[in-house]
Write an enzyme that holds these catalytic residues in place. Structure first.
Site, PDB file in Angstrom:
ATOM      1  N   GLU A 178     -10.968 -10.915  -2.375  1.00 63.50           N
ATOM      2  CA  GLU A 178     -10.153 -10.413  -1.265  1.00 63.50           C
ATOM      3  C   GLU A 178     -11.010 -10.166  -0.021  1.00 63.50           C
ATOM      4  O   GLU A 178     -12.238 -10.138  -0.089  1.00 63.50           O
ATOM      5  CB  GLU A 178      -9.424  -9.131  -1.650  1.00 63.50           C
ATOM      6  CG  GLU A 178     -10.330  -7.929  -1.870  1.00 63.50           C
ATOM      7  CD  GLU A 178      -9.576  -6.599  -1.762  1.00 63.50           C
ATOM      8  OE1 GLU A 178      -9.113  -6.262  -0.659  1.00 63.50           O
ATOM      9  OE2 GLU A 178      -9.462  -5.904  -2.791  1.00 63.50           O
TER      10      GLU A 178
ATOM     11  N   LYS B  32      -4.334  -5.804   8.245  1.00 64.92           N
ATOM     12  CA  LYS B  32      -4.446  -5.621   6.789  1.00 64.92           C
ATOM     13  C   LYS B  32      -3.171  -6.199   6.171  1.00 64.92           C
ATOM     14  O   LYS B  32      -2.085  -5.688   6.395  1.00 64.92           O
ATOM     15  CB  LYS B  32      -4.600  -4.127   6.470  1.00 64.92           C
ATOM     16  CG  LYS B  32      -4.620  -3.804   4.983  1.00 64.92           C
ATOM     17  CD  LYS B  32      -4.755  -2.297   4.736  1.00 64.92           C
ATOM     18  CE  LYS B  32      -4.311  -1.936   3.321  1.00 64.92           C
ATOM     19  NZ  LYS B  32      -4.282  -0.491   3.077  1.00 64.92           N
TER      20      LYS B  32
ATOM     21  N   VAL C  24      -5.089  -6.849  -2.228  1.00 63.08           N
ATOM     22  CA  VAL C  24      -4.908  -7.410  -3.567  1.00 63.08           C
ATOM     23  C   VAL C  24      -3.605  -8.210  -3.633  1.00 63.08           C
ATOM     24  O   VAL C  24      -3.584  -9.354  -4.101  1.00 63.08           O
ATOM     25  CB  VAL C  24      -4.939  -6.289  -4.635  1.00 63.08           C
ATOM     26  CG1 VAL C  24      -4.478  -6.803  -5.991  1.00 63.08           C
ATOM     27  CG2 VAL C  24      -6.346  -5.710  -4.732  1.00 63.08           C
TER      28      VAL C  24
ATOM     29  N   ASP D 220       4.848   6.581  -1.333  1.00 59.82           N
ATOM     30  CA  ASP D 220       3.767   5.636  -1.065  1.00 59.82           C
ATOM     31  C   ASP D 220       3.262   5.012  -2.370  1.00 59.82           C
ATOM     32  O   ASP D 220       2.463   5.604  -3.099  1.00 59.82           O
ATOM     33  CB  ASP D 220       2.622   6.339  -0.322  1.00 59.82           C
ATOM     34  CG  ASP D 220       1.586   5.347   0.189  1.00 59.82           C
ATOM     35  OD1 ASP D 220       1.615   4.175  -0.229  1.00 59.82           O
ATOM     36  OD2 ASP D 220       0.739   5.753   1.014  1.00 59.82           O
TER      37      ASP D 220
ATOM     38  N   SER E   4       1.696   1.317  -3.657  1.00 59.84           N
ATOM     39  CA  SER E   4       1.155   0.054  -3.141  1.00 59.84           C
ATOM     40  C   SER E   4       1.954  -1.147  -3.635  1.00 59.84           C
ATOM     41  O   SER E   4       2.370  -1.223  -4.796  1.00 59.84           O
ATOM     42  CB  SER E   4      -0.301  -0.101  -3.578  1.00 59.84           C
ATOM     43  OG  SER E   4      -0.781  -1.359  -3.160  1.00 59.84           O
ATOM     44  N   ALA E   5       2.117  -2.105  -2.726  1.00 60.39           N
ATOM     45  CA  ALA E   5       2.767  -3.375  -3.080  1.00 60.39           C
ATOM     46  C   ALA E   5       1.928  -4.167  -4.082  1.00 60.39           C
ATOM     47  O   ALA E   5       2.427  -5.129  -4.682  1.00 60.39           O
ATOM     48  CB  ALA E   5       3.006  -4.203  -1.821  1.00 60.39           C
ATOM     49  N   ASP E   6       0.674  -3.755  -4.297  1.00 58.34           N
ATOM     50  CA  ASP E   6      -0.171  -4.430  -5.301  1.00 58.34           C
ATOM     51  C   ASP E   6       0.491  -4.384  -6.680  1.00 58.34           C
ATOM     52  O   ASP E   6       0.355  -5.328  -7.469  1.00 58.34           O
ATOM     53  CB  ASP E   6      -1.542  -3.733  -5.433  1.00 58.34           C
ATOM     54  CG  ASP E   6      -2.426  -3.914  -4.207  1.00 58.34           C
ATOM     55  OD1 ASP E   6      -2.058  -4.688  -3.309  1.00 58.34           O
ATOM     56  OD2 ASP E   6      -3.486  -3.252  -4.168  1.00 58.34           O
TER      57      ASP E   6
ATOM     58  N   LYS F 113      -7.960   2.790  -7.687  1.00 59.62           N
ATOM     59  CA  LYS F 113      -8.838   3.720  -6.967  1.00 59.62           C
ATOM     60  C   LYS F 113      -8.528   5.160  -7.374  1.00 59.62           C
ATOM     61  O   LYS F 113      -7.368   5.548  -7.465  1.00 59.62           O
ATOM     62  CB  LYS F 113      -8.647   3.532  -5.466  1.00 59.62           C
ATOM     63  CG  LYS F 113      -9.052   2.133  -5.018  1.00 59.62           C
ATOM     64  CD  LYS F 113      -9.224   2.049  -3.528  1.00 59.62           C
ATOM     65  CE  LYS F 113      -9.688   0.668  -3.155  1.00 59.62           C
ATOM     66  NZ  LYS F 113      -8.587  -0.329  -3.285  1.00 59.62           N
TER      67      LYS F 113
HETATM   68  N1  PSU Z   1     -11.057  -1.764  -0.561  1.00 60.05           N
HETATM   69  C1  PSU Z   1     -11.423  -1.126   0.554  1.00 60.05           C
HETATM   70  N2  PSU Z   1     -10.481  -0.794   1.475  1.00 60.05           N
HETATM   71  C2  PSU Z   1      -9.162  -1.094   1.292  1.00 60.05           C
HETATM   72  C3  PSU Z   1      -8.799  -1.797   0.112  1.00 60.05           C
HETATM   73  C4  PSU Z   1      -9.788  -2.092  -0.768  1.00 60.05           C
HETATM   74  O1  PSU Z   1     -12.590  -0.831   0.687  1.00 60.05           O
HETATM   75  O2  PSU Z   1      -8.331  -0.807   2.141  1.00 60.05           O
HETATM   76  C5  PSU Z   1      -7.397  -2.256  -0.076  1.00 60.05           C
HETATM   77  C6  PSU Z   1      -7.233  -3.268  -1.222  1.00 60.05           C
HETATM   78  O3  PSU Z   1      -7.156  -4.524  -0.583  1.00 60.05           O
HETATM   79  C7  PSU Z   1      -5.912  -2.877  -1.849  1.00 60.05           C
HETATM   80  C8  PSU Z   1      -5.318  -2.089  -0.743  1.00 60.05           C
HETATM   81  O4  PSU Z   1      -5.158  -3.999  -2.213  1.00 60.05           O
HETATM   82  O5  PSU Z   1      -6.398  -1.326  -0.267  1.00 60.05           O
HETATM   83  C9  PSU Z   1      -4.171  -1.246  -1.119  1.00 60.05           C
HETATM   84  O6  PSU Z   1      -3.652  -0.715   0.072  1.00 60.05           O
HETATM   85  P1  PSU Z   1      -2.221  -0.038   0.088  1.00 60.05           P
HETATM   86  O7  PSU Z   1      -2.396   1.172  -0.762  1.00 60.05           O
HETATM   87  O8  PSU Z   1      -1.958   0.257   1.537  1.00 60.05           O
HETATM   88  O9  PSU Z   1      -1.290  -1.045  -0.523  1.00 60.05           O
HETATM   89 MN    MN Z   2       0.712   2.436   0.836  1.00 61.38          MN
END
Ligand code: PSU
Ligand code: MN
Length: 312
Positions: free
Chosen positions: A31, A92, A112, A144, A146-148, A165
């Protein structure tokens, strides 16, 4: 009667990746959000280069994915990687933003979710990263999530990460993954890892000890017409681990600051990771780099096993 050809996909391949895919060789997707929204320059570039090198050393070809110049890049040539690591105003990209970024002609880094979508389009079935997004703490109020997580249930790519995380609500993240039918496989241990720490104190639903088993499970999933991928949760190497009792209070401080400063939506994860980096005097970044390299090694082994599996 002539049939109209569907318009070509807006994909462009690096030379190495194109050659490897044509030959049915092992390829590992990587990624780019980690480069643009995770680490400061120049550590971000150095880490990206080291991760690519780690994939190569372990017998696979790395395909770092990003949107640049109106195209989805599957593999970045050296100059493109350098440009991305220093680019400003990078979007992003998750599932919701990918097409919009292309239409706007902007530069975008794939999370992701978006990396999985692009990898699948390119025929890549293994992807190594640091940690996936998940259910945020307080999601019962903020919604909140994540769409992951949904992407893992829809797109046939095996994602190697050091768990979700640890800034997240890990029990809720595991529950949502179960609801969505996503296999969560701890590698070489029973416990679900917690990114900077080897254990979250939670059991992972599945355990596998060999890359071949993980590859076979992904191939079978697709054969059974089950959409979606798998989450492989690979614990951080012991030498780089930050124990839970050390990192948890730091996470609490960063979460409290995010709340008082009203950080929301896409900014939450980059903000928290950035603050944790500062509060640990860089130790969290060293751990982050070590775990990504470790995931690159395992990703390469799974990709090699998958290339074997489909060659027969
Ligand atoms: N690693 C980082 N910073 C980030 C991410 C990873 O150092 O922002 C990202 C990853 O790409 C993961 C994303 O898919 O955070 C998830 O973000 P969100 O919770 O907004 O879906
Ligand atoms: Mn989010």
């Amino acid at each position: 009667m002539t049939h109209l050809q569907p318009p070509a996909l807006p994909l462009t391949y690096s030379r190495d990746v194109r050659a490897a895919l044509d030959a049915g060789q092992a390829v590992v997707a990587l990624e780019s959000t980690i480069i643009t929204h995770g680490m400061p320059y120049p550590q971000n570039l150095e880490t990206a280069q080291r991760v690519e090198e780690e994939v190569r050393t372990n017998g696979a070809v790395p395909a770092t994915i990003a949107v640049m110049g109106g195209k989805i890049h599957i593999g970045l040539e050296a100059e493109a990687l350098e440009a991305l690591a220093q680019a400003k105003d990078v979007m992003k990209l998750s599932r919701a933003d990918l097409a919009a970024c292309l239409a706007l002609g902007r530069t975008g880094a794939t999370t992701v979710a978006a990396t999985m979508i692009c990898a699948a389009l390119a025929g890549i079935r293994v992807f190594a990263t640091g940690g996936i997004g998940g259910v945020h703490r307080g999601a019962e109020h903020s919604f909140d999530i994540s769409a992951d997580l949904r992407e893992l249930s829809e797109t046939p790519v095996t994602v190697v990460a050091a768990g979700a995380k640890a800034i997240l609500d890990l029990p809720k993240t595991l529950e949502v993954l179960e609801t969505l039918g996503v296999p969560v496989i701890a590698y070489g241990q029973q416990d679900f890892p917690a990114f900077w720490s080897r254990s979250s104190g939670l059991l992972a639903p599945l355990r596998m000890d060999r890359p071949e088993q993980i590859a076979a499970a992904q191939v079978l999933r697709t054969r059974l017409k089950l959409p979606g991928g798998q989450l492989v949760a690979n614990p951080i190497p012991e030498t780089a681990e930050i124990p839970r009792e050390v990192i948890n209070p730091v996470i609490e401080v960063a979460l409290e600051e995010a709340k008082t400063q009203g950080i929301g939506a896409k900014s939450v994860t980059p903000f928290l990771l950035g603050r944790i980096f500062e509060l640990t005097n860089g130790r969290s970044l060293d751990a982050n780099i070590a775990l990504v390299l470790n995931n690159a090694r395992l990703g390469a082994a799974i990709a090699r096993a998958m290339a074997e599996e489909t060659a027969h």
